[in-house]
Write a protein that holds these residues in place. Structure first.
Motif, PDB file in Angstrom:
ATOM      1  N   PRO A 213       0.867  -1.255   0.083  1.00 16.67           N
ATOM      2  CA  PRO A 213       0.018   0.011   0.138  1.00 16.67           C
ATOM      3  C   PRO A 213       0.844   1.191  -0.015  1.00 16.67           C
ATOM      4  O   PRO A 213       0.365   2.359  -0.832  1.00 16.67           O
ATOM      5  CB  PRO A 213      -0.891  -0.158   1.462  1.00 16.67           C
ATOM      6  CG  PRO A 213      -0.973  -1.540   1.468  1.00 16.67           C
ATOM      7  CD  PRO A 213       0.343  -2.022   1.185  1.00 16.67           C
ATOM      8  N   GLU A 214       2.007   1.197   0.981  1.00 13.69           N
ATOM      9  CA  GLU A 214       2.883   2.348   0.762  1.00 13.69           C
ATOM     10  C   GLU A 214       3.365   2.858  -0.619  1.00 13.69           C
ATOM     11  O   GLU A 214       3.339   3.890  -1.157  1.00 13.69           O
ATOM     12  CB  GLU A 214       4.074   2.324   1.920  1.00 13.69           C
ATOM     13  CG  GLU A 214       5.029   3.260   2.039  1.00 13.69           C
ATOM     14  CD  GLU A 214       5.990   3.026   2.944  1.00 13.69           C
ATOM     15  OE1 GLU A 214       6.656   4.157   3.606  1.00 13.69           O
ATOM     16  OE2 GLU A 214       6.433   1.674   2.999  1.00 13.69           O
ATOM     17  N   HIS A 215       3.822   1.694  -1.423  1.00 16.19           N
ATOM     18  CA  HIS A 215       4.408   1.612  -2.876  1.00 16.19           C
ATOM     19  C   HIS A 215       3.330   2.289  -3.543  1.00 16.19           C
ATOM     20  O   HIS A 215       3.500   3.139  -4.310  1.00 16.19           O
ATOM     21  CB  HIS A 215       4.713   0.368  -3.295  1.00 16.19           C
ATOM     22  CG  HIS A 215       5.358   0.425  -4.434  1.00 16.19           C
ATOM     23  ND1 HIS A 215       4.547   0.550  -5.794  1.00 16.19           N
ATOM     24  CD2 HIS A 215       6.710   0.593  -5.114  1.00 16.19           C
ATOM     25  CE1 HIS A 215       5.371   0.338  -6.948  1.00 16.19           C
ATOM     26  NE2 HIS A 215       6.485   0.523  -6.408  1.00 16.19           N
ATOM     27  N   GLU A 216       2.170   1.906  -3.497  1.00 10.60           N
ATOM     28  CA  GLU A 216       0.931   2.259  -4.342  1.00 10.60           C
ATOM     29  C   GLU A 216       0.809   3.854  -3.984  1.00 10.60           C
ATOM     30  O   GLU A 216       0.399   4.561  -4.936  1.00 10.60           O
ATOM     31  CB  GLU A 216       0.027   1.327  -4.204  1.00 10.60           C
ATOM     32  CG  GLU A 216       0.215  -0.028  -4.868  1.00 10.60           C
ATOM     33  CD  GLU A 216       0.521   0.193  -6.346  1.00 10.60           C
ATOM     34  OE1 GLU A 216      -0.547   0.175  -7.125  1.00 10.60           O
ATOM     35  OE2 GLU A 216       1.909  -0.109  -6.660  1.00 10.60           O
ATOM     36  N   ARG A 217       0.664   4.217  -2.765  1.00  8.33           N
ATOM     37  CA  ARG A 217       0.317   5.551  -2.481  1.00  8.33           C
ATOM     38  C   ARG A 217       1.421   6.446  -3.056  1.00  8.33           C
ATOM     39  O   ARG A 217       1.146   7.686  -3.757  1.00  8.33           O
ATOM     40  CB  ARG A 217       0.214   5.610  -0.749  1.00  8.33           C
ATOM     41  CG  ARG A 217      -0.103   7.026  -0.521  1.00  8.33           C
ATOM     42  CD  ARG A 217      -0.014   7.022   1.185  1.00  8.33           C
ATOM     43  NE  ARG A 217      -1.020   5.804   1.664  1.00  8.33           N
ATOM     44  CZ  ARG A 217      -0.477   5.157   2.406  1.00  8.33           C
ATOM     45  NH1 ARG A 217       0.769   4.845   2.691  1.00  8.33           N
ATOM     46  NH2 ARG A 217      -1.089   3.874   2.877  1.00  8.33           N
ATOM     47  N   PHE A 218       2.774   6.188  -2.857  1.00 10.43           N
ATOM     48  CA  PHE A 218       3.530   7.075  -3.468  1.00 10.43           C
ATOM     49  C   PHE A 218       3.456   7.208  -4.895  1.00 10.43           C
ATOM     50  O   PHE A 218       3.872   8.162  -5.656  1.00 10.43           O
ATOM     51  CB  PHE A 218       5.114   6.618  -3.076  1.00 10.43           C
ATOM     52  CG  PHE A 218       5.375   6.978  -1.608  1.00 10.43           C
ATOM     53  CD1 PHE A 218       5.110   8.383  -1.022  1.00 10.43           C
ATOM     54  CD2 PHE A 218       5.778   6.210  -0.752  1.00 10.43           C
ATOM     55  CE1 PHE A 218       5.412   8.755   0.137  1.00 10.43           C
ATOM     56  CE2 PHE A 218       6.111   6.625   0.632  1.00 10.43           C
ATOM     57  CZ  PHE A 218       5.909   7.700   1.020  1.00 10.43           C
ATOM     58  N   LYS A 219       3.362   5.881  -5.459  1.00  6.45           N
ATOM     59  CA  LYS A 219       3.272   5.891  -7.150  1.00  6.45           C
ATOM     60  C   LYS A 219       1.849   6.860  -7.675  1.00  6.45           C
ATOM     61  O   LYS A 219       2.271   7.449  -8.476  1.00  6.45           O
ATOM     62  CB  LYS A 219       2.786   4.241  -7.622  1.00  6.45           C
ATOM     63  CG  LYS A 219       2.653   4.167  -8.922  1.00  6.45           C
ATOM     64  CD  LYS A 219       2.205   2.884  -9.063  1.00  6.45           C
ATOM     65  CE  LYS A 219       0.712   2.668  -9.480  1.00  6.45           C
ATOM     66  NZ  LYS A 219       0.080   3.337 -10.762  1.00  6.45           N
ATOM     67  N   THR A 220       1.047   6.862  -6.848  1.00  2.00           N
ATOM     68  CA  THR A 220       0.016   7.460  -7.310  1.00  2.00           C
ATOM     69  C   THR A 220       0.347   9.206  -7.066  1.00  2.00           C
ATOM     70  O   THR A 220      -0.052   9.967  -7.892  1.00  2.00           O
ATOM     71  CB  THR A 220      -1.336   7.289  -6.480  1.00  2.00           C
ATOM     72  OG1 THR A 220      -1.605   5.845  -6.684  1.00  2.00           O
ATOM     73  CG2 THR A 220      -2.619   8.215  -6.929  1.00  2.00           C
ATOM     74  N   ILE A 221       0.922   9.405  -5.958  1.00  4.26           N
ATOM     75  CA  ILE A 221       1.270  10.921  -5.763  1.00  4.26           C
ATOM     76  C   ILE A 221       2.147  11.273  -6.915  1.00  4.26           C
ATOM     77  O   ILE A 221       2.088  12.327  -7.348  1.00  4.26           O
ATOM     78  CB  ILE A 221       1.937  10.917  -4.325  1.00  4.26           C
ATOM     79  CG1 ILE A 221       0.796  10.675  -3.312  1.00  4.26           C
ATOM     80  CG2 ILE A 221       2.767  12.412  -4.188  1.00  4.26           C
ATOM     81  CD1 ILE A 221       1.519  10.501  -1.906  1.00  4.26           C
TER      82      ILE A 221
END
Length: 186
Positions: free
Chosen positions: A51-59
């Motif tokens: 989830p942390e990876h996906e959050r930063f990817k989206t940002i």
């Protein structure tokens, strides 16, 4: 074939001695599942994004899109499209963008790197893995610029003579220094 785990098994697995055919078969079998594969000269990385990876990817994806809009730069975002140089390298970036080469790929349903240029900008999130292999893959693919963000630091890597050199100015957005990008992300 040998296996090495860098993080918990459900996150990243490295395999060596993998054939190109095995990589292609895995790509076909995995389909649209939330699993990323990166192949580099017989080495395969299998990653399940956190989830942390996906959050930063989206940002980061939204940041590039907003930056392009504010600077009135046309882009073609292609997310985690799979790019391959057969028998050598293949990857699905976290985010990727065509900027100067937008007209070459606009409207294409498939992008074969023997016919079309690679993305102009790839964004990678480096939370649990090491980016050394990532940069070699993108160098093999011919990607001119790779941004790597680890949640606190952004590295801008520009391809020069087949190798990436870290710099402070983006090829895609030369009017914006890295310090300004980092301040915005914070």
């Amino acid at each position: 074939m040998s296996a090495q785990t860098l993080a918990p098994p459900e996150q990243i697995v490295h395999l060596s001695g993998i054939s190109w055919q095995t990589y292609e078969t895995l790509l076909a079998e995995i389909g649209d599942r939330q699993i990323r594969l990166r192949y580099n000269r017989g080495n395969l990385e299998i990653m399940v994004p956190s989830p942390e990876h996906e959050r930063f990817k989206t940002i980061m994806g939204r940041f590039v899109e907003t930056l392009a809009e504010e600077l009135e730069v046309r882009i073609e975002p292609l997310g985690s499209t799979t790019f391959k140089r057969p028998e050598l390298s293949g990857a699905e970036p976290d985010e990727c963008f065509y900027i100067p080469n937008i007209s070459a790929v606009k409207g294409q349903k498939r992008i074969d790197l023997t016919q079309y240029p690679p993305p102009d900008l790839v964004v990678g999130i480096d939370i649990t893995s090491r980016s050394e292999n990532t940069l070699q893959v993108y160098a093999d693919l011919g990607v001119p610029e790779v941004w790597i963000y680890n949640g606190s630091r952004l590295r801008i890597n520009r391809l020069e003579n087949g190798e990436y050199l870290e710099g402070e100015i983006s090829l895609a957005f030369p009017s914006l220094p890295i310090l300004e990008i980092v301040r915005f992300l914070e």
